[in-house]
Design a protein around this motif. Structure first.
Motif, PDB file in Angstrom:
ATOM      1  N   SER A  32      40.016  43.520  54.319  1.00 10.18           N
ATOM      2  CA  SER A  32      41.522  43.092  54.692  1.00 10.18           C
ATOM      3  C   SER A  32      41.804  42.890  56.079  1.00 10.18           C
ATOM      4  O   SER A  32      42.812  43.492  56.506  1.00 10.18           O
ATOM      5  CB  SER A  32      41.886  44.914  54.001  1.00 10.18           C
ATOM      6  OG  SER A  32      41.520  45.818  55.397  1.00 10.18           O
ATOM      7  N   LYS A  80      31.100  47.965  47.790  1.00  8.22           N
ATOM      8  CA  LYS A  80      32.414  47.241  47.189  1.00  8.22           C
ATOM      9  C   LYS A  80      33.906  47.717  47.488  1.00  8.22           C
ATOM     10  O   LYS A  80      34.463  46.494  48.237  1.00  8.22           O
ATOM     11  CB  LYS A  80      32.784  47.667  45.838  1.00  8.22           C
ATOM     12  CG  LYS A  80      33.631  46.183  44.940  1.00  8.22           C
ATOM     13  CD  LYS A  80      33.571  46.979  43.904  1.00  8.22           C
ATOM     14  CE  LYS A  80      32.295  46.254  42.661  1.00  8.22           C
ATOM     15  NZ  LYS A  80      32.734  46.622  41.651  1.00  8.22           N
ATOM     16  N   ILE A 132      35.638  45.381  49.958  1.00  8.57           N
ATOM     17  CA  ILE A 132      37.536  45.409  50.995  1.00  8.57           C
ATOM     18  C   ILE A 132      38.285  46.306  51.585  1.00  8.57           C
ATOM     19  O   ILE A 132      38.937  45.110  51.964  1.00  8.57           O
ATOM     20  CB  ILE A 132      37.733  46.779  49.329  1.00  8.57           C
ATOM     21  CG1 ILE A 132      37.190  46.153  47.148  1.00  8.57           C
ATOM     22  CG2 ILE A 132      39.053  46.607  48.847  1.00  8.57           C
ATOM     23  CD1 ILE A 132      37.239  46.382  46.581  1.00  8.57           C
ATOM     24  N   PRO A 185      44.360  40.516  47.243  1.00  4.99           N
ATOM     25  CA  PRO A 185      43.427  41.350  48.117  1.00  4.99           C
ATOM     26  C   PRO A 185      44.757  42.558  48.545  1.00  4.99           C
ATOM     27  O   PRO A 185      45.472  42.697  48.176  1.00  4.99           O
ATOM     28  CB  PRO A 185      43.922  40.437  49.506  1.00  4.99           C
ATOM     29  CG  PRO A 185      45.023  39.362  48.664  1.00  4.99           C
ATOM     30  CD  PRO A 185      44.489  39.287  46.973  1.00  4.99           C
TER      31      PRO A 185
END
Length: 68
Positions: free
Chosen positions: A50, A42, A46, A6
């Motif tokens: 977070s 995508k 991400i 991550p």
């Protein structure tokens, strides 16, 4: 294929936004996530992931329960 680690959430107390965005771009480069229309979703996912942990802890702090 192994999963990607991550990406860290932004912390304004320890980093300026320019440095964070540079690290984010390097993360995308390292994991071959191109800056194009095909990968836009995508890249957003991400970035949003977070923040997810921080958002969850914020809801608990204000007494808002999570649904399982």
């Amino acid at each position: 294929m192994a999963g990607r680690p991550p990406f860290d959430q932004f912390d304004a107390e320890s980093e300026d936004i320019e440095s964070y965005l540079e690290r984010l771009q390097e993360y995308f480069t390292a994991y071959d996530i191109a800056d194009d229309e095909d990968n836009a979703a995508k890249r957003r996912a991400i970035l949003l992931a977070s923040k997810w942990k921080q958002l969850l802890s914020s809801t608990e702090r204000f007494g808002i329960s999570r649904r399982s």
